[in-house]
Each structure stands twice: as structure tokens, then as C-alpha cells.
Design a protein around this motif. Structure first.
Motif, PDB file in Angstrom:
ATOM      1  N   GLU A  98       0.773  -1.242   0.147  1.00 22.09           N
ATOM      2  CA  GLU A  98       0.094   0.079   0.004  1.00 22.09           C
ATOM      3  C   GLU A  98       0.980   1.032   0.121  1.00 22.09           C
ATOM      4  OE1 GLU A  98      -3.094   2.035   2.760  1.00 22.09           O
ATOM      5  OE2 GLU A  98      -2.642   0.108   3.160  1.00 22.09           O
ATOM      6  N   THR A  99       2.179   1.176   0.504  1.00 19.04           N
ATOM      7  CA  THR A  99       2.893   2.284   0.623  1.00 19.04           C
ATOM      8  C   THR A  99       3.679   2.387  -0.808  1.00 19.04           C
ATOM      9  OG1 THR A  99       4.567   0.764   1.680  1.00 19.04           O
ATOM     10  CG2 THR A  99       3.199   2.112   3.035  1.00 19.04           C
ATOM     11  N   THR A 100       3.579   1.751  -1.739  1.00 18.21           N
ATOM     12  CA  THR A 100       4.151   2.035  -3.005  1.00 18.21           C
ATOM     13  C   THR A 100       3.211   2.723  -4.003  1.00 18.21           C
ATOM     14  OG1 THR A 100       5.517   0.245  -2.700  1.00 18.21           O
ATOM     15  CG2 THR A 100       5.268   0.870  -5.047  1.00 18.21           C
ATOM     16  N   LEU A 101       3.788   3.817  -4.758  1.00 16.61           N
ATOM     17  CA  LEU A 101       2.960   4.417  -5.795  1.00 16.61           C
ATOM     18  C   LEU A 101       3.296   3.655  -7.085  1.00 16.61           C
ATOM     19  CD1 LEU A 101       1.802   6.793  -7.276  1.00 16.61           C
ATOM     20  CD2 LEU A 101       3.894   7.866  -7.483  1.00 16.61           C
ATOM     21  N   VAL A 102       2.167   3.288  -7.865  1.00 17.23           N
ATOM     22  CA  VAL A 102       2.222   2.567  -8.995  1.00 17.23           C
ATOM     23  C   VAL A 102       1.926   3.382 -10.185  1.00 17.23           C
ATOM     24  CG1 VAL A 102       1.339   0.544 -10.276  1.00 17.23           C
ATOM     25  CG2 VAL A 102       1.753   0.445  -7.668  1.00 17.23           C
ATOM     26  N   VAL A 103       2.612   3.211 -11.099  1.00 17.34           N
ATOM     27  CA  VAL A 103       2.436   4.062 -12.677  1.00 17.34           C
ATOM     28  C   VAL A 103       2.281   2.702 -13.558  1.00 17.34           C
ATOM     29  CG1 VAL A 103       3.276   5.474 -14.302  1.00 17.34           C
ATOM     30  CG2 VAL A 103       3.884   5.952 -11.772  1.00 17.34           C
ATOM     31  N   VAL A 104       1.239   2.790 -14.352  1.00 20.45           N
ATOM     32  CA  VAL A 104       0.745   1.906 -15.475  1.00 20.45           C
ATOM     33  C   VAL A 104       0.608   2.559 -16.674  1.00 20.45           C
ATOM     34  CG1 VAL A 104      -0.773   0.066 -16.256  1.00 20.45           C
ATOM     35  CG2 VAL A 104      -0.404   0.488 -13.578  1.00 20.45           C
ATOM     36  N   THR A 105       1.463   2.006 -17.522  1.00 22.03           N
ATOM     37  CA  THR A 105       1.356   2.721 -19.150  1.00 22.03           C
ATOM     38  C   THR A 105       1.284   1.955 -19.899  1.00 22.03           C
ATOM     39  OG1 THR A 105       3.577   2.895 -19.190  1.00 22.03           O
ATOM     40  CG2 THR A 105       2.889   4.821 -18.247  1.00 22.03           C
ATOM     41  N   VAL A 106       0.140   1.953 -20.648  1.00 21.24           N
ATOM     42  CA  VAL A 106      -0.231   0.870 -21.889  1.00 21.24           C
ATOM     43  C   VAL A 106      -0.635   1.511 -23.201  1.00 21.24           C
ATOM     44  CG1 VAL A 106      -0.849  -0.895 -20.279  1.00 21.24           C
ATOM     45  CG2 VAL A 106      -2.678   0.850 -21.143  1.00 21.24           C
ATOM     46  N   PRO A 107      -0.652   0.759 -24.215  1.00 24.47           N
ATOM     47  CA  PRO A 107      -1.060   1.548 -25.463  1.00 24.47           C
ATOM     48  C   PRO A 107      -2.536   1.265 -26.199  1.00 24.47           C
ATOM     49  CG  PRO A 107       0.293  -0.691 -25.959  1.00 24.47           C
ATOM     50  CD  PRO A 107       0.226  -0.315 -24.261  1.00 24.47           C
ATOM     51  N   VAL A 108      -2.983   2.039 -26.789  1.00 28.43           N
ATOM     52  CA  VAL A 108      -4.291   1.657 -27.137  1.00 28.43           C
ATOM     53  C   VAL A 108      -4.514   1.334 -28.696  1.00 28.43           C
ATOM     54  CG1 VAL A 108      -6.428   2.941 -27.654  1.00 28.43           C
ATOM     55  CG2 VAL A 108      -4.986   3.851 -25.579  1.00 28.43           C
ATOM     56  N   TYR A 109      -5.120   0.205 -28.842  1.00 30.68           N
ATOM     57  CA  TYR A 109      -5.217  -0.391 -30.015  1.00 30.68           C
ATOM     58  C   TYR A 109      -6.654  -0.579 -30.546  1.00 30.68           C
ATOM     59  CZ  TYR A 109      -0.529  -2.452 -29.477  1.00 30.68           C
ATOM     60  OH  TYR A 109       0.806  -2.416 -29.270  1.00 30.68           O
ATOM     61  N   GLY A 110      -6.887   0.378 -31.588  1.00 36.08           N
ATOM     62  CA  GLY A 110      -8.422   0.376 -31.828  1.00 36.08           C
ATOM     63  C   GLY A 110      -9.376   0.953 -30.979  1.00 36.08           C
ATOM     64  N   GLY A 111      -9.015   1.796 -30.070  1.00 35.03           N
ATOM     65  CA  GLY A 111      -9.798   2.461 -29.056  1.00 35.03           C
ATOM     66  C   GLY A 111      -9.696   1.827 -28.040  1.00 35.03           C
ATOM     67  N   LYS A 112      -8.901   0.482 -27.863  1.00 35.97           N
ATOM     68  CA  LYS A 112      -9.421  -0.195 -26.379  1.00 35.97           C
ATOM     69  C   LYS A 112      -7.800  -0.411 -25.993  1.00 35.97           C
ATOM     70  CE  LYS A 112     -12.183  -3.677 -26.198  1.00 35.97           C
ATOM     71  NZ  LYS A 112     -13.134  -3.036 -25.416  1.00 35.97           N
ATOM     72  N   VAL A 113      -7.663  -0.658 -24.704  1.00 36.42           N
ATOM     73  CA  VAL A 113      -6.320  -1.056 -24.057  1.00 36.42           C
ATOM     74  C   VAL A 113      -5.904  -2.617 -24.887  1.00 36.42           C
ATOM     75  CG1 VAL A 113      -5.248  -1.995 -22.150  1.00 36.42           C
ATOM     76  CG2 VAL A 113      -6.712  -0.058 -21.838  1.00 36.42           C
ATOM     77  N   VAL A 157      -2.319   4.458  -7.469  1.00 37.22           N
ATOM     78  CA  VAL A 157      -2.014   4.303  -8.837  1.00 37.22           C
ATOM     79  C   VAL A 157      -2.280   5.336  -9.656  1.00 37.22           C
ATOM     80  CG1 VAL A 157      -4.083   3.148  -9.684  1.00 37.22           C
ATOM     81  CG2 VAL A 157      -1.958   2.661 -11.024  1.00 37.22           C
ATOM     82  N   VAL A 158      -1.474   5.510 -10.743  1.00 37.99           N
ATOM     83  CA  VAL A 158      -1.330   6.591 -11.893  1.00 37.99           C
ATOM     84  C   VAL A 158      -1.509   5.735 -13.192  1.00 37.99           C
ATOM     85  CG1 VAL A 158      -0.460   8.217 -13.127  1.00 37.99           C
ATOM     86  CG2 VAL A 158      -0.023   8.241 -10.675  1.00 37.99           C
ATOM     87  N   LEU A 159      -2.752   6.168 -14.156  1.00 34.92           N
ATOM     88  CA  LEU A 159      -2.948   5.307 -15.082  1.00 34.92           C
ATOM     89  C   LEU A 159      -2.590   6.277 -16.608  1.00 34.92           C
ATOM     90  CD1 LEU A 159      -6.222   3.675 -14.280  1.00 34.92           C
ATOM     91  CD2 LEU A 159      -3.991   2.938 -13.719  1.00 34.92           C
TER      92      LEU A 159
END
Length: 277
Positions: free
Chosen positions: A50-65, A83-85
Motif C-alpha cells: 500500500e505504501t508504493t506508488l504505482v504507474v501503469v502505462t499501456v498502448p491503445v489499439y483500436g480505441g481499447k487497451v 496508482v497513476v494510469l
């Protein structure tokens, strides 16, 4: 409240999402950094404190993850880590991708405290049909670093975890989209689909140029290309990320889709990155 650790989780076949994620992490100024790259392998069972900041980055294909990105994050859980998305799209539209990622991540116990949409060079972009070429560029990465700094400030000014407020990513400001280029694109897509022109489903390979170096087999996130059989692509596995096309040292692979022409013609104006926190 204080958080000293940050964990970057990314899926990034052509490195656009990874660059954005790394810039956000740099901006936080946190020194204890962990990285989980899901591009080639799924995550093992992972419980994030719980004490860790998470950063999630992903590409979009055709308007979807990218579906493979979600598949590879299934074993990641937490009991309330912030978390940061960030979703990275090719200058057309990300549609509901950010909301889709929010729902997926929230189900795994994360607390979404910020969201972002970034532009990255489109998978179909070529010299002939450029689509957001070179993005994320230096300005994009500075923007991402500033975003990271603002996230750090938000965390530090919160009195405690219960005061570190979540965000509704559906309320993020959408980038400006001129009506006529979008209308022209949609009209041409309908015409293209009605024409019956066959759409390529896998990259083409010039067997004269391919020297079987194995780059494509090593860097294919879906395992659609076998080592020693680089001139073939498994049509059932290929996700058309074009990592093999963009990375081939011999330029032996191409993905010549009519959609590249439409995207390059109708979305010349570069869209803006957007954040919410």
C-alpha cells in the motif's frame, strides 16, 4: 503523507508507453524504483504494498487497451496502493481505453489517484504515411515529468491514505478534435469496408532482405514469430503492434494497410496530452 517507492508497470512493444511511464516516474523524484515490463512476459503473482506508488502505462489499439496488456496484468494485486494510469494512443482517439484500464486496475485493489492520455507514434506510421511521428517527443516527455511532479505534490500534501483522493478518469478533458477531418475519416472507413478490399492481418516479409537475424522473433510480444522461421508470422497470435516492422534492422518487414493512408490524411493535426489528478 510520505511514499518513498514507485513501481512502473508497462506494456510497450514500440517503446512509446515505456518512455511516457519512465518520464512520469522521473518526475516524481522518488528514488526507490521498481520496473515490471510486461511486453514480452506476463507478470508472476505480484502483491504490491500500500505504501508504493504505482504507474501503469499501456498502448491503445483500436480505441481499447491492448488486450495482451490486460492479460499480462491479471496476477497483479494490492490492498489499496495508489496508482497513476496512462494510455498512449496514435493521435486518432483513445475512446474508452482509459476508463477500461481504470475498471480493470480498480478490481485488483488499486486506488486511482491520477490519469493521463498521451500521444505516441502510431503503430501503422511509416515514412510514406506519417502518423504522430516521433511522439512522445521532448515536449511530451517534459509534460510527463511535470505530471509526475504534481502527483508527488498531491501525495505529500495528503494528510493520510484516506485523504489521498481518487479521480474519476471519465472526467478527463478530451483533446480537441476538428469535426471535418473526423467526418472524412469515418466516411472513408465506411467506403473502404464496403469496397471489399482485403485488409492485411500480418506484416509482409521481403525474403530477399531478411537475413534471419532473429530481431523480430525476439521482440514480438505475442510470440507470433519463430526463431529460424522469421519469414513467417502466426496470424492467430499477431496483434499488429508492428514492433517487428519498426525494429527490423534490414527493413524486411512492412504492414501496408489502407488504414495508414486514412489516418495520415485525416489526423495530421497533433493532439494534446491530457491529465487529471
Amino acid at each position: 503523507m510520505n511514499i518513498y517507492a514507485v513501481h512502473l508497470i508497462t506494456f510497450s512493444p514500440t517503446r512509446t508507453s515505456k518512455q511516457v511511464g519512465e518520464a512520469i516516474v522521473r518526475g516524481t523524484g522518488l528514488s526507490e524504483i521498481t520496473k515490471t515490463d510486461l511486453t514480452l512476459h506476463p507478470a508472476e503473482k505480484l502483491e504490491i504494498p500500500e505504501t508504493t506508488l504505482v504507474v501503469v502505462t499501456v498502448p491503445v489499439y483500436g480505441g481499447k487497451v491492448a488486450p495482451l496488456a490486460l492479460e499480462r496484468m491479471k496476477c497483479i494485486h494490492t490492498s489499496g496502493a495508489p496508482v497513476v494510469l496512462a494510455v498512449v494512443y496514435g493521435n486518432r482517439a483513445y475512446e474508452k481505453a482509459l476508463a477500461e484500464l481504470d475498471a480493470f486496475i480498480s478490481e485488483r485493489g488499486f486506488k486511482v489517484i491520477a490519469g493521463a492520455t498521451f500521444v505516441g507514434e502510431h503503430s501503422y506510421s511509416t515514412d510514406k504515411n506519417p502518423i504522430a511521428v516521433g511522439r512522445p517527443d521532448a515536449d511530451d516527455l517534459r509534460f510527463a515529468e511535470n505530471f509526475g511532479a504534481k502527483i508527488r505534490t498531491k501525495i505529500e500534501t495528503a494528510a493520510g491514505m484516506d485523504r489521498l483522493y481518487t479521480v474519476d478518469v471519465n472526467r478527463i478533458q478530451r483533446p480537441h478534435q476538428a469535426f471535418f477531418p473526423l467526418f472524412r475519416f469515418l466516411r472513408k472507413v465506411v467506403k473502404l469496408r464496403k469496397s471489399g478490399v482485403p485488409m492485411p492481418r500480418i506484416p509482409a516479409v521481403d525474403v530477399e532482405l531478411c537475413n534471419h537475424c532473429g530481431y523480430c522473433a525476439t521482440h514480438c510480444p505475442a510470440g507470433a514469430i519463430g526463431k529460424g522461421d522469421e519469414c513467417s508470422t502466426d496470424i492467430e497470435k499477431c496483434i499488429r503492434c508492428c514492433a517487428c516492422v519498426k525494429g527490423c534492422p534490414q527493413k524486411a518487414r512492412t504492414f501496408d494497410t489502407p488504414f495508414a493512408v486514412l489516418l495520415a490524411d485525416c489526423f495530421k493535426r497533433q493532439k494534446e496530452n491530457r491529465v487529471i489528478l
